[in-house]
Write a protein that holds these residues in place. Structure first.
Motif, mmCIF file in Angstrom:
data_model
loop_
_atom_site.group_PDB
_atom_site.id
_atom_site.type_symbol
_atom_site.label_atom_id
_atom_site.label_comp_id
_atom_site.label_asym_id
_atom_site.label_seq_id
_atom_site.Cartn_x
_atom_site.Cartn_y
_atom_site.Cartn_z
ATOM 1 N N LEU A 69 0.983 -1.049 0.133
ATOM 2 C CA LEU A 69 0.034 -0.083 -0.097
ATOM 3 C C LEU A 69 0.790 1.256 0.020
ATOM 4 N N ASN A 72 2.502 1.613 -3.467
ATOM 5 C CA ASN A 72 1.594 1.797 -4.158
ATOM 6 C C ASN A 72 1.325 3.508 -4.275
ATOM 7 N N LEU A 73 1.186 4.053 -2.982
ATOM 8 C CA LEU A 73 0.932 5.606 -2.938
ATOM 9 C C LEU A 73 2.070 6.140 -3.756
ATOM 10 N N TYR A 77 0.566 5.954 -7.711
ATOM 11 C CA TYR A 77 -0.263 6.705 -7.869
ATOM 12 C C TYR A 77 0.697 8.205 -8.362
ATOM 13 N N LEU A 218 -6.492 0.574 4.433
ATOM 14 C CA LEU A 218 -7.036 0.644 2.996
ATOM 15 C C LEU A 218 -8.223 1.482 2.703
ATOM 16 N N LEU A 221 -6.533 5.297 2.752
ATOM 17 C CA LEU A 221 -5.962 5.344 1.518
ATOM 18 C C LEU A 221 -6.709 5.590 0.303
ATOM 19 N N GLN A 222 -7.823 4.580 0.197
ATOM 20 C CA GLN A 222 -8.700 4.734 -0.771
ATOM 21 C C GLN A 222 -9.550 6.139 -0.789
ATOM 22 N N ASN A 304 -4.196 0.610 -7.909
ATOM 23 C CA ASN A 304 -5.409 0.188 -7.235
ATOM 24 C C ASN A 304 -4.983 -0.518 -5.992
ATOM 25 N N ASN A 305 -5.509 0.264 -4.900
ATOM 26 C CA ASN A 305 -5.329 -0.242 -3.611
ATOM 27 C C ASN A 305 -5.739 -1.716 -3.145
ATOM 28 N N ARG A 306 -6.825 -2.144 -3.765
ATOM 29 C CA ARG A 306 -7.178 -3.555 -3.443
ATOM 30 C C ARG A 306 -6.269 -4.452 -4.122
ATOM 31 N N GLU A 441 -5.893 -0.543 -12.909
ATOM 32 C CA GLU A 441 -6.347 0.837 -12.340
ATOM 33 C C GLU A 441 -7.477 1.190 -13.091
#
Lengths: 447, 254
Positions: A69, A72-73, A77, A218, A221-222, A304-306, A441
């Motif tokens: 996570l 991913n940020l 992103y 999650l 962040l979402q 895509n966080n999930r 994404e």
């Protein structure tokens, strides 16, 4: 969501289809866990032992998911390529260990220092330790980002990679702070159990707490990443110069994303310290950790966080399964080798007959009904590729049977030592057929 | 003269290694004008635009915009003062939708500050709604409204040019620097695009544009500046520039 794959069908045409990529991802994870459990059952392990193992899988996968996570940020992103994930992870783990353990002075036996001791021993509550771990890792991220984020992408990667290596060396050599090569032991568990079931109960509490934290972050962040703020991050990823020319102070956004991502990695480190009960500058913080997280994010679906959580459970699942198989398969196989040989012969015969029937049948294939399905399968090249794959697997089966016969334990060892190769092959296949990851994404449709 | 100009470039200098891209160039742009900047390839036009927008740092000279000295300011601050530029090669944010591209270009959207998300959720919601509505209006203006929720990467070359202009309009700029706004755009669309620019000029905006399409320059600009080898070599009303022998020799050709 899944509409763009099939050649740009407009969004509304997708309707409410079954989210296949999600189904496949969850089935894959379930198969991995069940395979591990099955190996244990066949080897006659105790139910509680098997459950403890599954609990260990879940708790480490959760830690990797938090790392993913964070990455991913930063990368999914914002496009910041962090090659020093292990470094932020290490900071979090050591901060947690120093904050929450009891004092442990140096141990000297007969004039020989056995243990150098370590900084702290503050016996702080776990939550405080976790917050400190996030602050320390986030702060470190800010310090390294201030010069490094002004560099172009590849230089950021080099700077962070060096940072992580330096930290690992420091942890090993700064004995009075980190306990040197031995590290810090005796890290308290969330709840202390005094029973024969302690390992099992510990695993359960850790998984419970870890899942709650993972879910919380999650959702958080979402919320953050799918906001106007997150939109600027994605804009920076696409084209930093253009985003600047649209009036955004891109450096500030990069700094925020990098710091928050670093803090998440610190939290993962804190979870790790509590889960294992000790930290040492060993392979836990080696560059391989960083590379694993990359793979998880790429496989799961960056942006895509999930998806990246799925990636973490999947890739760490393969790693975990390889250990389970190494431990259990030799035991399970000791008795069952003749049965397996028989099974291989039967499967081989059936396959040859089925292939023959298919080849004959394909010449007179009807154009309707299930004939059409078969034709479609053939047109897509699945028959050829599938046949080659099946032959390879079948041959491998025989190789293993012979190996195991002459050198018991060979299968388990082979699986264990070639696990990274399998993950690599999986990654290559995925990059070719689905470069955007399992859960891609999605397009943000604004109303 | 200086007080009534919206943009004043004073002896700006920029060299890349041995190439003197902009050589002590000076020029002024009057408010509510459509000023054209022409010159042969490599004359330093795009470089000058990038310097004005803050993307390059000049080696020397001054730039004044609306009474503020802007040389050395970062691009995002210049945008906030009311000066926006578009790119010659479209810099669309590929994996964002057209609508996202536009909403992103708005100034002062409170949801773009992290803390506001948590402490001012109502204002964030209100701002976002307002800017989305504004973006839809702009898209109608530039006839991209049918593509609002498509990824920007799926647009054609001409549509990307329109997206550039649409984004520039979102920040409500006083001065827009357009780098070849109609290159690659079909003739009918070029006409309506320039009509739109004319309309916006009447609404009080100023346009400073680089263009090689002489029809556009001669018919639509009120003032034309000619650059050659990093310097301003001529300026004047379009019909005067057209007959200037220096311009004919260096740019228009016999």
């Amino acid at each position: 969501m899944a509409s763009t794959s099939s050649g740009g069908i407009p969004n509304q045409a997708a309707g409410r289809k079954l989210p296949w990529s999600e189904v496949i991802a969850f089935v894959a994870i379930a198969v991995i866990v069940l395979a591990g459990v099955l190996a244990g059952v066949l080897a006659g392990a105790s139910p509680q032992g098997i459950l403890t193992n599954v609990g260990f899988y879940a708790s480490i996968a959760i830690i990797f998911a938090v790392l993913a996570l964070g990455f991913n940020l930063q990368w999914g992103y914002t496009g910041l390529f962090n090659a020093g994930i292990a470094g932020f992870y290490l900071i979090g783990a050591y901060t947690m260990a120093i904050a929450i353990t009891a004092p442990s002075p140096p141990i000297v036996i007969g004039g020989i220092p056995v243990y150098p001791g370590h900084l702290g021993g503050y016996s702080l509550p776990l939550a405080v330790g976790a917050i400190l771990a996030m602050l320390a890792a986030g702060g470190a991220a800010v310090i390294i980002a201030l010069p490094a984020l002004r560099l172009r992408a590849d230089y950021l990667a080099i700077a962070t990679l060096a940072f992580a290596s330096i930290l690992q060396i420091l942890a090993n050599n700064l004995q009075s702070v980190t306990g040197g090569a031995i590290g810090i032991t005796g890290i308290p568990k969330p709840i202390t159990f005094v029973s024969a079931n302690a390992p099992f109960l510990n695993a359960i509490t850790i998984v419970g707490i870890g899942s709650a934290i993972l879910l919380l972050f999650l959702l958080l962040l979402q919320f953050m990443a799918e906001s106007p703020w997150g939109r600027v991050l994605r804009a920076v990823r696409e084209d930093e110069e253009a985003t600047m020319a649209l009036g955004k102070n891109t450096f500030n956004y990069k700094l925020q994303a990098f710091a928050l991502g670093g803090a998440l990695m610190g939290l993962a480190g804190a979870l790790f310290a509590v889960t294992l009960g000790y930290v040492s500058p060993s392979s836990s913080f080696a560059p391989a950790v960083t590379f694993s997280v990359w793979v998880m994010v790429i496989v799961g679906g960056s942006g895509n966080n999930r998806g990246v959580i799925v990636g973490a459970f999947l890739i760490y699942g393969l790693e975990w399964l390889s250990v389970q198989l190494k431990d259990y398969v030799p035991i399970a196989l000791a008795a069952g080798l003749p049965t397996i040989r028989l099974l291989l012969i039967v499967v081989g015969l059936i396959a040859v007959i089925a292939a023959g029937v298919f080849v004959l049948f394909s010449r007179y294939m009807p154009t309707r009904g299930w004939g059409r399905v078969l034709r479609k399968i053939q047109e897509r090249g699945w028959v050829r590729n599938g046949t080659i794959g099946a032959f390879a697997l079948y041959g491998l089966g025989w190789v293993f049977v012979f190996l195991e016969q002459y050198k018991p334990g060979a299968i388990g060892d082979t699986i264990f030592y070639t696990r990274l190769m399998f993950i690599g092959v999986l990654l290559i296949i995925l990059i070719i057929y689905r470069p955007e990851g399992i859960l891609r994404e999605h397009k943000r449709v604004l109303r | 003269m200086a007080s009534e100009s919206i943009l004043r470039v004073n002896a700006v200098d920029k060299a890349f290694g041995g190439i003197h891209a902009v050589d002590r160039c000076s020029l002024t742009v009057l408010p509510q004008s459509i000023t054209g900047l022409i010159g042969p390839n490599g004359a330093g036009k795009s470089t000058l635009f990038n310097i004005i927008a803050g993307l390059y740092r000049p080696d020397g000279g001054e730039i004044w915009f609306d009474g503020t000295r802007i040389d050395g300011l970062p691009p995002y601050e210049i945008v906030h003062l009311g000066l926006t530029k578009t790119w010659q090669i479209p810099h669309e944010l590929r994996n964002l939708t057209v609508l996202e591209n536009l909403v992103l270009a708005a100034k002062g959207n409170s949801g773009e500050r992290l803390l506001n998300l948590f402490f001012r959720p109502r204002q964030v919601k209100r701002d976002e709604k307002q800017w989305r509505a504004r973006a839809r209006e702009v898209l109608k203006l530039t006839q991209l409204d049918g593509l609002a929720n498509e990824h920007a990467r799926t647009l054609s070359g001409g549509q990307k040019k329109l997206l550039e202009l649409s984004r520039a309009l979102m920040s409500d700029p006083a001065l827009v620097l357009l780098d070849e706004p109609v290159a690659g755009v079909n003739p009918a669309l070029t006409g309506s695009l320039m009509d739109l620019i004319e309309k916006l000029r009447q609404g009080g905006r100023t346009f400073f544009l680089i263009e090689h399409d002489m029809n556009v320059v001669m018919n639509r600009c009120d003032w034309v500046i000619v650059m050659h080898q990093g310097r301003r070599i001529a300026e004047g009303r379009p019909e005067m520039v057209k007959t200037d022998p220096v311009v004919i020799e260096s740019y228009l050709g016999g």
